[in-house]
Design an enzyme around this catalytic site. Structure first.
Site, mmCIF file in Angstrom:
data_model
loop_
_atom_site.group_PDB
_atom_site.id
_atom_site.type_symbol
_atom_site.label_atom_id
_atom_site.label_comp_id
_atom_site.label_asym_id
_atom_site.label_seq_id
_atom_site.Cartn_x
_atom_site.Cartn_y
_atom_site.Cartn_z
ATOM 1 N N GLY A 135 0.825 -1.202 0.000
ATOM 2 C CA GLY A 135 0.000 0.000 0.000
ATOM 3 C C GLY A 135 0.860 1.252 0.000
ATOM 4 N N THR A 162 2.767 -6.052 5.705
ATOM 5 C CA THR A 162 3.624 -5.604 6.796
ATOM 6 C C THR A 162 3.719 -6.608 7.932
ATOM 7 O OG1 THR A 162 1.615 -4.472 7.450
ATOM 8 C CG2 THR A 162 3.317 -3.156 6.416
ATOM 9 N N ARG A 216 8.506 -0.606 22.097
ATOM 10 C CA ARG A 216 8.577 -2.066 22.035
ATOM 11 C C ARG A 216 8.467 -2.530 20.587
ATOM 12 N NH1 ARG A 216 7.071 -5.628 26.032
ATOM 13 N NH2 ARG A 216 5.560 -4.192 26.936
ATOM 14 N N GLU A 250 7.493 3.472 8.565
ATOM 15 C CA GLU A 250 8.049 4.457 7.635
ATOM 16 C C GLU A 250 9.416 4.983 8.056
ATOM 17 O OE1 GLU A 250 4.342 6.409 8.285
ATOM 18 O OE2 GLU A 250 4.000 6.637 6.151
HETATM 19 MO MO1 MOS Z 1 1.833 5.226 4.620
HETATM 20 S S1 MOS Z 1 1.957 6.992 3.493
HETATM 21 O O1 MOS Z 1 0.311 4.660 4.354
HETATM 22 O O2 MOS Z 1 3.212 4.273 4.094
#
Ligand code: MOS
Length: 755
Positions: A260, A489, A636, A713
């Site tokens: 995504g 993820t 954590r 991120e």
């Molecule tokens: Mo975020 S901009 O949904 O990696």
């Protein structure tokens, strides 16, 4: 490095009873994925016979459609429907940014398609062709004849429009446009050491492996959409608003999402058009964007011009910092990437300016792309910090440590936790930073000029509310339910770990059910908030369930559970025996996480340090990564493997933004032209060598019950600047326009000659 506040009672997760949370558990959905049994949106056959839709895209940047000839397309074998603005059903009106109700977002309001003859960007959907097969639909789509009247000469570059830049009223609705503290200009004028540099970052595109795709089917007046969505709850609201039907009539399913990165926060035309066509045809319709369509029919990242000025004493203490950003939005709506925001949280300096300006371009709406703000803001600012270090003749780590604030530099709030200096030190030791040549262009390895670079990493931690339900079956197996998504993820895996640890159960007793708006609402995946938010909901549901178990057994005190053995009072029972005795019908509980007061009282971010070693070919100027390391703290860590994988992905993406990525526009048509994965460059395996990442142990008890912060991120926040800084260290050429391609190096007069 355990920041437990004095008097803070460790919770059950701290006790590590089951020994599963934080461990590098393999993905629980891995076997499904590698055996082809993980079903993605486009792969659902659908009730009844599915039909295939294909979008027709506009070939002008602005103006209007004069006529659409659909005759030939409609007569082709298999064609069921050609939808254009002339016959599309009425939809909810487009809600522009400042008209969005306060309980809604840009991702949850109406986005109609084929609603007028107006064209606002090259690639805008102008027709939707549905046929019995994908091939028939695509062929027919190519035979829809559209004649246009071109409007004005398109604007397509930030630089060309910079004189028209305006200040948005807000950045994203939750950040101020300008933050101005003290008197920067006076500090800058007086500073003995300064940097004044302008950096440029290009349009960037993101491409999940799974393109945007939808399978829509109706049952009476209710629609079910299998859609590649990061945020199912917002997706449902957007579809309901656009189709003008109640939310209760829309169900979003997204059990597996193939990536995504922000691109699937917004619900795009695939979902709207598939739903409209399926309603009209009374049969399921599915559609997916081609790679080329993803470039124009999904969000891209803004182009930016960033002016950075830094003022410092001779000892490296900054007296002022200024980061002024110009970037773009669409002609018809507003999106302002928070490019200068991170600088409000990162370094100490009494005089500070961070501003955002926008220009309007005749391009599709820009949008969220991995670490909106930090990703490109830090490309510029963290290079400027490196320039300041050279101007001071100071190690760039030492410079950063000297400007490390004790409290938030703009609000004065305490940090929930902040171990950035530890990241610098640990990273420097592990990377061998002491081998960095302090003078550029002095380290050689054969043809390679070798250089070291580093940067800081920071990413704001967002708290979102989340709900979850857990059901303990009579056989002692636990089901976790929440409308969360797994976009690759590792959500299935970390929620399994959280539930197992919270309940004292082995992981094979846990089933996680997500990706369905019929489940308790969760914030979905985005902004690095997914795992912490939904995981907290699951943890709280488990705690409520443990209470129910105790009460079912007639106990006032807490029960202990380990490996599925329940210790209740003076008896020990296997969980299935416990359930047979006390709760033969099973038990259920819900949990609801709401961001607490701490989110307002503390500054909460994840941190890190990036290190890169590059080689620059003395003959060709070709830059190549030799190795890269990220060292982070993010509270954590829920799963050591999935967290590290995300960090490595971020590092590689940072490498790509430093060396490869650049969306090119043909100015005549405001058209993205390198619109495939051959023309749009990004790192291949051979480019991304020796990339490693690690997390230092930390608990942040101000954030959420998990004491965790966002990790997703963090790896892209600043890592590209570490590569840029390493290139300067290797060859003495400072390139301020990304990507740093070999021509920009070899043609620079400062590039060393090979003699
Ligand atoms: Mo975020 S901009 O949904 O990696």
């Amino acid at each position: 490095m355990n920041d437990l506040a004095p008097g803070f009672a460790p919770n059950i997760l701290d006790q590590d009873i089951q020994g599963i949370l934080g461990r590098p558990l393999d993905r629980v959905d891995g076997p499904k994925k590698v055996s082809g049994n993980a079903t993605y949106s486009y792969e659902y056959a659908g009730q009844g016979q599915v039909a295939y839709g294909f979008v027709v895209n506009a070939t002008i940047s602005n103006g209007r459609i004069l006529s659409i000839d659909t005759e030939e397309a409609s007569r082709l074998p298999g064609v069921l429907l050609v939808m254009t603005h002339l016959n599309a059903p009425r939809q909810g009106e487009y809600v522009t940014f400042y008209k969005i109700p306060s309980d809604q977002s840009q991702d949850s309001v109406a986005r109609p398609y084929l609603s007028s003859n107006e064209v606002q960007y090259y690639g805008q959907p102008v027709a939707f062709v549905v046929a019995e097969s994908f091939e028939q639909a695509r062929d027919a789509a190519s035979r829809v004849k559209v004649s246009y009247e071109q409007g004005h000469k398109p604007a397509s570059r930030v630089k060309a429009e910079a004189s028209q830049a305006f200040a948005p009223k807000t950045v994203r609705g939750f950040l101020v446009t300008d933050s101005i503290i003290g008197d920067f200009e006076t500090a800058f004028a007086a500073a003995p050491i300064k940097v004044d540099a302008t950096y440029e970052t290009p349009f960037q595109h993101h491409h999940a492996i799974e393109p945007h795709s939808t399978m829509a089917s109706w049952d009476g007046d209710a629609v079910t959409l299998h859609v590649a969505a990061q945020l199912p709850v917002e997706c449902r609201e957007m579809i309901a608003a656009t189709l003008m039907i109640p939310k209760s009539k829309v169900r979003i399913l997204c059990k597996f999402v193939g990536g995504g990165f922000g691109s699937k926060l917004r619900t795009e035309s695939d979902a709207v058009l598939a739903a409209l066509a399926a309603r009209q045809l009374r049969r399921p319709v599915k559609t997916a964007f081609t790679r080329q369509q993803v470039f124009v029919n999904a969000a891209h990242r803004t182009e930016s011009i960033q002016h950075v000025r830094l003022a410092a004493d001779r000892d490296g203490r900054m007296t002022g910092l200024s980061h002024e950003v110009i970037e773009h939005t669409a002609t018809f709506d507003e999106f302002a990437e928070q490019t200068a925001d991170f600088g409000r949280h990162l370094y100490a300096a009494p005089n500070r300016v961070t501003t955002h300006r926008l220009v309007r371009l005749d391009l599709p709406m820009p949008g969220d792309m991995r670490a909106p703000g930090e990703a490109i803001g830090m490309l510029a600012f963290e290079q400027a910090m490196d320039e300041l270090a050279y101007a001071l003749d100071m190690d760039p780590i030492e410079l950063r440590i000297r400007n490390e604030p004790a409290v938030h530099p703009e609000t004065g709030k305490p940090f929930s936790t902040r171990h950035l200096v530890e990241c610098y030190r640990e990273g420097a030791a592990r990377f061998g930073w002491d081998r960095r040549p302090s003078r550029p262009g002095t380290l050689r390895d054969g043809r390679w000029l070798v250089g070291y670079g580093m940067s800081a990493a920071i990413r704001t931690h967002f708290n979102r509310g989340a709900e979850a339900r857990v059901r303990l079956a009579p056989d002692g197996n636990l089901t976790v339910e929440t409308a969360m998504t797994d976009i690759g993820t590792g959500t299935y895996t970390v929620l399994t770990q959280i539930a197992a640890e919270s309940m004292g159960l082995p992981t094979d007793r846990i089933t996680v059910d997500i990706g369905d708006t019929n489940l308790p609402p969760a914030p979905g995946s985005g902004g690095s908030f997914g795992a912490c938010s939904s995981g907290s909901g699951v943890y709280l549901a488990c705690m409520a369930l443990r209470n129910r178990m105790a009460r079912a057994a007639g106990l006032n005190e807490e029960i202990a559970i380990k490996d599925g053995i329940v210790s209740a009072g003076d008896q020990k029972l296997a969980i299935d025996a416990f359930m047979a005795r006390y709760a033969p019908a099973g038990l259920e509980a819900e949990g609801k996480e709401k961001p607490g007061k701490e989110a307002k009282d503390y500054s909460e971010s994840s941190y890190g340090a990036h290190f890169a070693e590059v080689g620059v070919d003395i003959d060709s100027g070709e830059p190549r990564l030799r190795r890269m390391l990220g060292v982070y703290t993010a509270g954590r860590i829920l799963n050591a493997k999935t967290a590290r994988s995300q960090a490595i992905g971020g590092l590689i993406w940072g490498l790509g933004s430093a060396l490869h990525e650049e969306g090119l526009v043909d100015d005549r048509f405001a058209k993205f032209v390198n619109n495939d994965l051959a023309g749009y460059h990004f790192p291949a395996h051979a480019d991304a060598v020796n990339v490693d990442a690690m997390f230092l142990p930390e608990l942040d008890d101000k954030t959420n019950p998990l004491k965790a912060k966002g990790v997703g991120e963090l790896g892209i926040c600043g890592s590209g600047a570490a590569v840029a800084n390493a290139i300067y260290n290797a060859c003495g050429v400072r390139v301020r326009s990304y990507p740093i391609t070999l021509d920009k190096l070899i043609l620079d007069p400062a590039f060393p000659s090979n003699d």
